[in-house]
Write an enzyme that holds these catalytic residues in place. Structure first.
Site, mmCIF file in Angstrom:
data_model
loop_
_atom_site.group_PDB
_atom_site.id
_atom_site.type_symbol
_atom_site.label_atom_id
_atom_site.label_comp_id
_atom_site.label_asym_id
_atom_site.label_seq_id
_atom_site.Cartn_x
_atom_site.Cartn_y
_atom_site.Cartn_z
ATOM 1 N NE ARG A 156 -78.027 -16.156 -28.983
ATOM 2 C CZ ARG A 156 -78.970 -17.089 -29.091
ATOM 3 N NH1 ARG A 156 -79.566 -17.575 -28.011
ATOM 4 N NH2 ARG A 156 -79.309 -17.546 -30.276
ATOM 5 C CG HIS A 185 -81.114 -12.516 -30.384
ATOM 6 N ND1 HIS A 185 -81.524 -13.815 -30.585
ATOM 7 C CD2 HIS A 185 -79.815 -12.494 -30.814
ATOM 8 C CE1 HIS A 185 -80.533 -14.542 -31.096
ATOM 9 N NE2 HIS A 185 -79.484 -13.749 -31.229
ATOM 10 C CG ASP A 223 -88.815 -2.733 -29.971
ATOM 11 O OD1 ASP A 223 -88.128 -3.767 -29.759
ATOM 12 O OD2 ASP A 223 -89.745 -2.704 -30.800
ATOM 13 C CG ASN A 261 -85.040 -15.055 -30.230
ATOM 14 O OD1 ASN A 261 -83.820 -14.882 -30.269
ATOM 15 N ND2 ASN A 261 -85.902 -14.188 -30.728
ATOM 16 C CG HIS A 306 -70.216 -15.986 -29.834
ATOM 17 N ND1 HIS A 306 -70.303 -16.293 -31.165
ATOM 18 C CD2 HIS A 306 -71.437 -15.495 -29.505
ATOM 19 C CE1 HIS A 306 -71.510 -16.012 -31.623
ATOM 20 N NE2 HIS A 306 -72.223 -15.513 -30.629
ATOM 21 C CB SER A 323 -62.625 -18.676 -19.011
ATOM 22 O OG SER A 323 -62.358 -18.212 -20.332
ATOM 23 C CG ASP A 375 -61.530 -14.973 -21.304
ATOM 24 O OD1 ASP A 375 -62.247 -15.222 -22.301
ATOM 25 O OD2 ASP A 375 -61.198 -15.834 -20.480
HETATM 26 C C1 HEM Z 1 -72.139 -12.506 -35.678
HETATM 27 C C2 HEM Z 1 -73.274 -13.115 -35.696
HETATM 28 C C3 HEM Z 1 -73.745 -13.995 -34.612
HETATM 29 C C4 HEM Z 1 -74.190 -15.252 -34.745
HETATM 30 C C5 HEM Z 1 -74.332 -16.022 -36.032
HETATM 31 C C6 HEM Z 1 -74.509 -15.735 -33.439
HETATM 32 C C7 HEM Z 1 -75.024 -16.968 -33.173
HETATM 33 C C8 HEM Z 1 -75.164 -17.501 -31.915
HETATM 34 C C9 HEM Z 1 -75.650 -18.818 -31.620
HETATM 35 C C10 HEM Z 1 -76.112 -19.840 -32.646
HETATM 36 C C11 HEM Z 1 -75.586 -18.992 -30.285
HETATM 37 C C12 HEM Z 1 -75.932 -20.258 -29.505
HETATM 38 C C13 HEM Z 1 -77.402 -20.318 -29.201
HETATM 39 C C14 HEM Z 1 -77.730 -21.674 -28.636
HETATM 40 O O1 HEM Z 1 -77.852 -22.592 -29.417
HETATM 41 O O2 HEM Z 1 -77.875 -21.801 -27.413
HETATM 42 C C15 HEM Z 1 -75.083 -17.782 -29.719
HETATM 43 C C16 HEM Z 1 -74.878 -17.574 -28.388
HETATM 44 C C17 HEM Z 1 -74.504 -16.368 -27.863
HETATM 45 N N1 HEM Z 1 -74.331 -15.202 -28.556
HETATM 46 FE FE1 HEM Z 1 -74.229 -14.973 -30.544
HETATM 47 N N2 HEM Z 1 -74.242 -14.768 -32.536
HETATM 48 C C18 HEM Z 1 -73.770 -13.673 -33.213
HETATM 49 C C19 HEM Z 1 -73.426 -12.464 -32.672
HETATM 50 C C20 HEM Z 1 -73.524 -12.153 -31.353
HETATM 51 C C21 HEM Z 1 -73.412 -10.845 -30.798
HETATM 52 C C22 HEM Z 1 -73.217 -9.573 -31.621
HETATM 53 C C23 HEM Z 1 -73.527 -10.962 -29.460
HETATM 54 C C24 HEM Z 1 -73.507 -9.910 -28.404
HETATM 55 C C25 HEM Z 1 -72.956 -8.748 -28.523
HETATM 56 C C26 HEM Z 1 -73.713 -12.364 -29.175
HETATM 57 C C27 HEM Z 1 -73.814 -12.896 -27.923
HETATM 58 C C28 HEM Z 1 -74.002 -14.234 -27.671
HETATM 59 C C29 HEM Z 1 -73.937 -14.802 -26.340
HETATM 60 C C30 HEM Z 1 -73.547 -14.060 -25.071
HETATM 61 C C31 HEM Z 1 -74.266 -16.130 -26.463
HETATM 62 C C32 HEM Z 1 -74.396 -17.157 -25.335
HETATM 63 C C33 HEM Z 1 -75.852 -17.143 -24.894
HETATM 64 C C34 HEM Z 1 -76.165 -17.990 -23.699
HETATM 65 O O3 HEM Z 1 -75.309 -18.689 -23.180
HETATM 66 O O4 HEM Z 1 -77.325 -17.945 -23.284
HETATM 67 N N3 HEM Z 1 -73.738 -13.045 -30.334
HETATM 68 N N4 HEM Z 1 -74.858 -16.892 -30.723
#
Ligand code: HEM
Length: 524
Positions: A56, A60, A68, A88, A187, A243, A248
């Site tokens: 993530r 971001h 950058d 963030n 996700h 998981s 996956d």
């Molecule tokens: C499509 C739009 C996206 C939205 C609206 C979104 C939104 C979010 C939100 C709200 C969280 C939870 C943050 C929290 O409250 O702890 C999250 C977690 C995460 N997102 Fe997204 N996300 C998006 C796209 C992406 C993309 C493109 C990636 C990577 C290629 C990504 C990777 C992740 C990962 C790996 C987590 C887990 C982070 C952790 O456990 O620390 N997300 N995302």
């Protein structure tokens, strides 16, 4: 030939990107990727959740002012930086892994490896360590000097939006709708704070109930985990509960079961095209894993700084002052000055952030996301590696279900294109031979050599487990030689006796002696 010119030895690892190249630090900091991988591995042993955090972090970073490293910068009294955005803080994690990698890299090759590249490497390594496919990361990004919280509001999509807005948000960055759907598959790992989705659980749209698109059983579970009115900002739930640390297709199967955690995820079922992609990805994990690589690489190219633009920070949390940058590492030695053979991008016209046109909007202005930082479950590996020189790539044990859930798919450590074509394999051996024969003091780039062996073995394994070819008798004998050589090489660094061919390969089936071999080395 100018140092900037495209050289034969860099051709091996050159990929189509004009901006950056794979193996960018080959001569200037040859172990850079190994060190980052090692820090990711150590971070993962301490806390499996860190892998998701690093993926993530890359997203971001890249979506805001390009890749950058601006997401890593700390706020100062005069400037509120990206990391303090509600998008963030406190949810983004993994900074410590980047800091540790940077500290080691600065000690080894000062001022060479950018924070932005470390983030890109770490994201790839995190995908691999959780069972996804590996890929080569073109490097050469430079670090930005500016990090402003306001930029996050307009560039990071919030979890509350529908498919159309999501599609637009990604289109602004050059992604197709399908690429957007593919990327959200990330996700499948990690967790979310309750505040990111609690609007779906209580008083949804002014009703007394939850979001009707959410499976009622799942909604009840979530309500237990995220009680209404609870003010604990540290409450989190796994996004793919079955998981959470495995790359996956769980994200897509969850959506199909109306268990997508965010509105933005669940809404993928409301559009004719995206619903097809969700289905395809859900039922064909290998398809999704391989589709995921390309948009990840594309994301890693967003608005990168190259050449003289930006800087190489010595501390990822602090941009160097403009004055220091002028007098510092990238002035007289600038684009072609290190004892590094740079790619020709160094001599290309430069772009700086100032010239980047950024869209405006109100994408992430949801203050409810603001809360304290949180640590997810800490998992300590039972078996840790004692020696850095013998670090075993996560890919080596990705077939171990006890560690990576049900994931059994071998990773292609490096793009297939780069390694499967005979030309590039020839190039690889030519390069290695050159390294052996070059001048009177032969130098061997050990990490590159080891990586090449590793890549080739992954490729072989991948194709043989696919059943796409059969090993002939002669090939098997040759492979035994390879294994024997490697074994002898490793024996030098361990208590193991130097093996004989008979001891390694008694008259047994291949799988038996491979099992024996891995037992000998206790690979994880
Ligand atoms: C499509 C739009 C996206 C939205 C609206 C979104 C939104 C979010 C939100 C709200 C969280 C939870 C943050 C929290 O409250 O702890 C999250 C977690 C995460 N997102 Fe997204 N996300 C998006 C796209 C992406 C993309 C493109 C990636 C990577 C290629 C990504 C990777 C992740 C990962 C790996 C987590 C887990 C982070 C952790 O456990 O620390 N997300 N995302």
């Amino acid at each position: 030939m100018s140092k900037c010119a495209f050289s034969a030895s860099s051709r091996l690892l050159w990929i189509s990107s004009k901006k950056k190249k794979v193996g960018f630090y080959g001569n200037s900091c040859g172990s850079s990727e190994t060190i980052v991988k090692d820090e990711v591995r150590k971070g993962f042993y301490r806390d499996q959740g860190v892998a998701a955090g690093l993926v993530r972090l890359h997203f971001h970073d890249c979506f805001v002012k390009g890749c950058d490293g601006s997401v890593l910068v700390d706020s100062t009294p005069g400037n509120s930086a990206e990391k303090d955005s509600p998008a963030n803080d406190p949810s983004l994690q993994g900074y410590e892994v980047i800091d540790s990698a940077k500290a080691r890299l600065e000690a080894m090759c000062k001022g060479v490896v950018s924070c932005a590249d470390i983030v890109a490497f770490a994201a790839r390594d995190s995908i691999v360590i959780t069972g996804g496919l590996g890929y080569e990361v073109p490097a050469g990004r430079r670090d930005g000097r500016i990090s402003q919280v306001s930029e996050t509001f307009t560039n990071l999509p919030p979890p509350t939006i529908n498919v159309d807005r999501l599609t637009q948000a990604f289109a602004k960055k050059g992604f197709t709708q399908e690429e957007m759907v593919t990327l959200t598959g990330a996700h499948t790992i990690g967790r979310s704070h309750c505040t990111s989705f609690s609007d779906r659980l209580y008083n949804f749209n002014g009703t007394t109930s939850h979001d009707p698109s959410l499976d009622p059983m799942y909604a009840s579970q979530l309500m237990l985990q995220c009680p209404q009115g609870n003010t604990n900002p540290n409450l989190v739930v796994p996004m793919d509960p079955s998981s959470p640390a495995t790359t996956d297709s769980g994200h897509y199967t969850n959506i199909l079961a109306n268990r997508g955690l965010f509105t933005s995820d669940q809404k993928l079922l409301t559009n004719a095209a995206t619903v097809i992609q969700v289905n395809q990805n859900a039922w064909n994990v290998m398809l999704w894993r391989s589709k995921f690589v390309s948009p990840m690489l594309k994301m890693g190219q967003l608005d990168v700084l190259t050449g003289n633009a930006g800087e190489i920070r010595s501390n990822c949390r602090e941009p160097r002052s403009d004055a220091a940058a002028k007098a510092g590492s990238f002035d007289s030695k600038s684009s072609c000055g290190y004892e590094v053979q740079h790619s020709d991008n160094i001599c290309e016209p430069q772009k700086d952030h100032a010239s980047l046109s950024k869209s405006t909007g109100d994408m992430y202005l949801k203050p409810s996301l603001k809360m304290q930082h949180l640590k997810v479950s800490t998992v300590t590996s039972e078996k840790k590696h004692s020696s850095e020189t013998c670090v075993v790539d996560a890919g080596s044990n990705r077939n171990d279900p006890s560690r990576y859930g049900t994931s059994k798919v071998p990773s292609i450590h490096g793009t297939e294109d780069a390694l499967s074509s005979p030309a590039s394999v020839e190039d690889a051996s030519a390069k290695l031979t050159k390294l052996h024969k070059a001048d009177s003091t032969p130098k061997i780039d050990v990490p590159m050599l080891v990586n090449t062996i590793h890549n080739l073995s992954d490729l072989l394994l991948f194709h043989s487990s696919n059943g796409s070819f059969e090993l002939k008798e002669g090939d098997r004998e040759a492979l035994k030689d390879v294994i024997l050589n490697l074994h002898r090489c490793l024996s030098k660094y361990s208590e193991q006796k130097i093996p004989t061919p008979e001891s390694l390969f008694p008259q047994q089936g291949t799988s038996q002696y491979l099992a024996q071999l891995s037992e000998m080395f206790e690979l994880y």
